[in-house]
Scaffold this motif. Structure first.
Motif: not given
Length: 167
Positions: A135-154
């Motif tokens: 799910s999109a929600a699952y992937v969106t929250h994958l990086l929660d453990a490291c405290g950074v949203p995927p969009r910021s990394v990209r």
């Protein structure tokens, strides 16, 4: 001036013909270099990161992959001999560096341990029995453990690419 003119306090708006300039360049959130290094180590050599987190993180950080591209990545999109992967609708397969390849292999081993027929690389408990992507929600929250949203990394990677083209 618009307020004053509507109240007939002034007759003309001296700013009417002036145009405000938008700031040039990217104004989104990016990560400082030391944080990028810390995350790179977490995803490549650390054992705290889940294989799905590591895959999304490293693909976003090094290859500018979006959550959508990673979510829809299928096992048959990976060319083992050329060490490339087809990401989304990019015109050519993306060559994978050794660090990314290692993270991808770890994620594929995790997928294989689930014994699933789902063609996607990221398979969850909910998608294990089917053929749909996570799910999109699952992937969106994958990086929660490291405290950074995927969009910021990209965005960090994309901003680096733009800066390198300007110089």
């Amino acid at each position: 001036f618009r307020f004053a003119r509507s109240r007939k306090l002034i007759l003309a708006d001296p700013t009417r013909d002036l145009a405000a300039r938008e700031p040039r360049g990217f104004t989104g959130q990016t990560l400082p270099l030391d944080r990028q290094r810390e995350l790179f180590r977490r995803w490549t050599t650390g054992r705290d990161a889940h294989p799905h987190e590591a895959l999304l993180g490293i693909l976003a950080l090094l290859h500018g992959a979006s959550s959508h591209e990673v979510r829809h990545l299928r096992a048959d999109d990976i060319d083992e001999t050329a060490r490339t992967a087809r990401l989304g609708s990019r015109p050519r397969p993306v060559p994978l560096d050794p660090a990314t390849w290692q993270v991808l292999q770890r994620c594929l081993a995790h997928r294989q341990a689930q014994r699933t027929a789902n063609p996607h690389v990221i398979v969850t408990k909910g998608t294990k029995a089917g053929r749909s992507p996570a799910s999109a929600a699952y992937v969106t929250h994958l990086l929660d453990a490291c405290g950074v949203p995927p969009r910021s990394v990209r965005c960090t990677r994309l901003a680096d690419l733009v800066r390198s083209e300007e110089h």
